[in-house]
Scaffold this motif. Structure first.
Motif, PDB file in Angstrom:
ATOM      1  N   VAL A   1       3.918   2.128   7.695  1.00 38.92           N
ATOM      2  CA  VAL A   1       4.677   1.327   8.664  1.00 38.92           C
ATOM      3  C   VAL A   1       3.716   0.450   9.462  1.00 38.92           C
ATOM      4  O   VAL A   1       3.969  -0.740   9.716  1.00 38.92           O
ATOM      5  CB  VAL A   1       5.514   2.247   9.589  1.00 38.92           C
ATOM      6  CG1 VAL A   1       6.095   1.481  10.763  1.00 38.92           C
ATOM      7  CG2 VAL A   1       6.620   2.920   8.800  1.00 38.92           C
ATOM      8  N   VAL A   2       2.605   1.037   9.882  1.00 34.60           N
ATOM      9  CA  VAL A   2       1.614   0.275  10.655  1.00 34.60           C
ATOM     10  C   VAL A   2       1.071  -0.872   9.822  1.00 34.60           C
ATOM     11  O   VAL A   2       0.929  -2.016  10.289  1.00 34.60           O
ATOM     12  CB  VAL A   2       0.475   1.196  11.146  1.00 34.60           C
ATOM     13  CG1 VAL A   2      -0.685   0.387  11.740  1.00 34.60           C
ATOM     14  CG2 VAL A   2       1.015   2.171  12.182  1.00 34.60           C
ATOM     15  N   LEU A   3       0.753  -0.609   8.528  1.00 35.90           N
ATOM     16  CA  LEU A   3       0.220  -1.659   7.640  1.00 35.90           C
ATOM     17  C   LEU A   3       1.234  -2.780   7.452  1.00 35.90           C
ATOM     18  O   LEU A   3       0.882  -3.971   7.473  1.00 35.90           O
ATOM     19  CB  LEU A   3      -0.162  -1.076   6.279  1.00 35.90           C
ATOM     20  CG  LEU A   3      -1.468  -0.280   6.248  1.00 35.90           C
ATOM     21  CD1 LEU A   3      -1.666   0.361   4.881  1.00 35.90           C
ATOM     22  CD2 LEU A   3      -2.655  -1.183   6.547  1.00 35.90           C
ATOM     23  N   VAL A   4       2.495  -2.424   7.274  1.00 36.13           N
ATOM     24  CA  VAL A   4       3.541  -3.441   7.110  1.00 36.13           C
ATOM     25  C   VAL A   4       3.654  -4.264   8.385  1.00 36.13           C
ATOM     26  O   VAL A   4       3.763  -5.496   8.361  1.00 36.13           O
ATOM     27  CB  VAL A   4       4.886  -2.774   6.745  1.00 36.13           C
ATOM     28  CG1 VAL A   4       6.035  -3.766   6.815  1.00 36.13           C
ATOM     29  CG2 VAL A   4       4.822  -2.149   5.362  1.00 36.13           C
ATOM     30  N   ALA A   5       3.619  -3.594   9.507  1.00 35.74           N
ATOM     31  CA  ALA A   5       3.737  -4.302  10.785  1.00 35.74           C
ATOM     32  C   ALA A   5       2.557  -5.250  10.981  1.00 35.74           C
ATOM     33  O   ALA A   5       2.720  -6.412  11.415  1.00 35.74           O
ATOM     34  CB  ALA A   5       3.814  -3.305  11.934  1.00 35.74           C
TER      35      ALA A   5
ATOM     36  N   ILE B   1       2.974  -8.274   8.680  1.00 32.31           N
ATOM     37  CA  ILE B   1       3.984  -9.200   9.181  1.00 32.31           C
ATOM     38  C   ILE B   1       3.409  -9.998  10.360  1.00 32.31           C
ATOM     39  O   ILE B   1       3.592 -11.206  10.464  1.00 32.31           O
ATOM     40  CB  ILE B   1       5.259  -8.433   9.600  1.00 32.31           C
ATOM     41  CG1 ILE B   1       5.961  -7.829   8.362  1.00 32.31           C
ATOM     42  CG2 ILE B   1       6.219  -9.311  10.368  1.00 32.31           C
ATOM     43  CD1 ILE B   1       7.111  -6.939   8.664  1.00 32.31           C
ATOM     44  N   PHE B   2       2.698  -9.290  11.218  1.00 33.43           N
ATOM     45  CA  PHE B   2       2.087  -9.958  12.368  1.00 33.43           C
ATOM     46  C   PHE B   2       1.065 -11.008  11.911  1.00 33.43           C
ATOM     47  O   PHE B   2       1.034 -12.125  12.428  1.00 33.43           O
ATOM     48  CB  PHE B   2       1.430  -8.911  13.281  1.00 33.43           C
ATOM     49  CG  PHE B   2       0.793  -9.502  14.488  1.00 33.43           C
ATOM     50  CD1 PHE B   2       1.574 -10.004  15.538  1.00 33.43           C
ATOM     51  CD2 PHE B   2      -0.595  -9.588  14.622  1.00 33.43           C
ATOM     52  CE1 PHE B   2       0.969 -10.569  16.643  1.00 33.43           C
ATOM     53  CE2 PHE B   2      -1.176 -10.131  15.733  1.00 33.43           C
ATOM     54  CZ  PHE B   2      -0.402 -10.632  16.762  1.00 33.43           C
ATOM     55  N   ALA B   3       0.282 -10.673  10.860  1.00 31.77           N
ATOM     56  CA  ALA B   3      -0.745 -11.609  10.360  1.00 31.77           C
ATOM     57  C   ALA B   3      -0.088 -12.811   9.710  1.00 31.77           C
ATOM     58  O   ALA B   3      -0.537 -13.953   9.899  1.00 31.77           O
ATOM     59  CB  ALA B   3      -1.645 -10.870   9.356  1.00 31.77           C
ATOM     60  N   ILE B   4       0.975 -12.588   8.975  1.00 31.49           N
ATOM     61  CA  ILE B   4       1.650 -13.718   8.299  1.00 31.49           C
ATOM     62  C   ILE B   4       2.293 -14.623   9.376  1.00 31.49           C
ATOM     63  O   ILE B   4       2.258 -15.847   9.250  1.00 31.49           O
ATOM     64  CB  ILE B   4       2.716 -13.186   7.307  1.00 31.49           C
ATOM     65  CG1 ILE B   4       2.031 -12.477   6.141  1.00 31.49           C
ATOM     66  CG2 ILE B   4       3.607 -14.267   6.796  1.00 31.49           C
ATOM     67  CD1 ILE B   4       2.965 -11.729   5.223  1.00 31.49           C
ATOM     68  N   ALA B   5       2.846 -14.028  10.370  1.00 33.67           N
ATOM     69  CA  ALA B   5       3.499 -14.828  11.440  1.00 33.67           C
ATOM     70  C   ALA B   5       2.481 -15.675  12.177  1.00 33.67           C
ATOM     71  O   ALA B   5       2.742 -16.839  12.534  1.00 33.67           O
ATOM     72  CB  ALA B   5       4.213 -13.895  12.396  1.00 33.67           C
ATOM     73  N   ARG B   6       1.274 -15.186  12.382  1.00 32.17           N
ATOM     74  CA  ARG B   6       0.216 -15.959  13.081  1.00 32.17           C
ATOM     75  C   ARG B   6      -0.243 -17.129  12.227  1.00 32.17           C
ATOM     76  O   ARG B   6      -0.515 -18.193  12.754  1.00 32.17           O
ATOM     77  CB  ARG B   6      -0.989 -15.068  13.372  1.00 32.17           C
ATOM     78  CG  ARG B   6      -0.870 -14.444  14.740  1.00 32.17           C
ATOM     79  CD  ARG B   6      -2.050 -13.630  15.091  1.00 32.17           C
ATOM     80  NE  ARG B   6      -2.963 -14.452  15.842  1.00 32.17           N
ATOM     81  CZ  ARG B   6      -4.158 -14.109  16.169  1.00 32.17           C
ATOM     82  NH1 ARG B   6      -4.628 -12.959  15.768  1.00 32.17           N
ATOM     83  NH2 ARG B   6      -4.917 -14.880  16.880  1.00 32.17           N
ATOM     84  N   ARG B   7      -0.305 -16.936  10.931  1.00 29.85           N
ATOM     85  CA  ARG B   7      -0.773 -18.031  10.056  1.00 29.85           C
ATOM     86  C   ARG B   7       0.237 -19.167  10.060  1.00 29.85           C
ATOM     87  O   ARG B   7      -0.135 -20.325  10.009  1.00 29.85           O
ATOM     88  CB  ARG B   7      -0.945 -17.534   8.629  1.00 29.85           C
ATOM     89  CG  ARG B   7      -2.241 -16.786   8.451  1.00 29.85           C
ATOM     90  CD  ARG B   7      -2.487 -16.514   6.991  1.00 29.85           C
ATOM     91  NE  ARG B   7      -3.526 -15.510   6.859  1.00 29.85           N
ATOM     92  CZ  ARG B   7      -3.714 -14.768   5.863  1.00 29.85           C
ATOM     93  NH1 ARG B   7      -2.933 -14.863   4.828  1.00 29.85           N
ATOM     94  NH2 ARG B   7      -4.695 -13.929   5.838  1.00 29.85           N
TER      95      ARG B   7
END
Length: 193
Positions: free
Chosen positions: A177-181, A184-190
């Motif tokens: 769950v942490v890895l998925v989160a 998602i956070f990294a993709i949203a920043r890009r």
């Protein structure tokens, strides 16, 4: 005079003895009176001291006074024989006999005996089959118990394994769950950049 008296007395005694011996009486019985018979018996015989007439018979009673069935009577040379319908069971018996002597005099009397024959134990096929069925059922029950015990042991082992590995699964799930989160956070920043 004494000689004449003695002669007539002797003659009277001989005449009376001759008359007395002319009457028929019961000599022996088979079974004997008061005897214990140790084998199966299906006939009873009465032997007389002289000839007896047809129509002579007897009745056989058990200890309770119940009459035992006699199939037929035969008279041969002063012997009366009665053939029983079935061999006598163990117990006490009384025979009441009633005969007619050759000179027409009625004769009667009673004698008794006991039957104590070995009893054969018979095991029927049905009983042995029942025994085999019970043994087979017992064997199957024992095997089922052993299988049930093995299943319980295996089930306990699996439950223990599941209990031991349960925290590990939760840790792995939490990490996923942490890895998925994070992803998602990294993709949203890009995308913003």
């Amino acid at each position: 005079m004494k000689l004449i008296k003695a002669f007539f007395t002797t003659l009277f005694i001989l005449a009376f003895a001759g008359t007395a011996s002319a009457h028929t009486g019961l000599s022996t019985t088979n079974p004997e009176d008061g005897s214990e018979v140790t084998e199966a018996i299906d006939s009873i015989s009465l032997t007389y001291s002289g000839q007896i007439e047809e129509g002579s018979s007897f009745e056989v009673l058990d200890a309770e006074g119940t009459e035992v069935s006699v199939n037929e009577f035969t008279v041969t040379d002063g012997v009366l024989t009665g053939n029983l319908e079935n061999p006598l069971e163990n117990g006490e018996y009384t025979v009441n006999w009633n005969s007619i002597s050759e000179d027409g005099h009625p004769l009667e009397g009673t004698f008794g005996f006991t039957v104590n024959a070995p009893v054969e134990e018979v095991i029927t096929t049905g009983q042995s089959e029942s025994t085999e069925e019970v043994e087979t059922t017992n064997t199957m029950t024992e095997e089922a118990d052993e299988t049930s015990q093995a299943t319980e042991v295996a089930s306990s082992a699996i439950t223990m394994d599941q209990q031991e590995s349960s925290p590990l699964i939760w840790v792995i799930a939490a990490l996923a769950v942490v890895l998925v989160a994070v992803s998602i956070f990294a993709i949203a920043r890009r995308k913003k950049a």
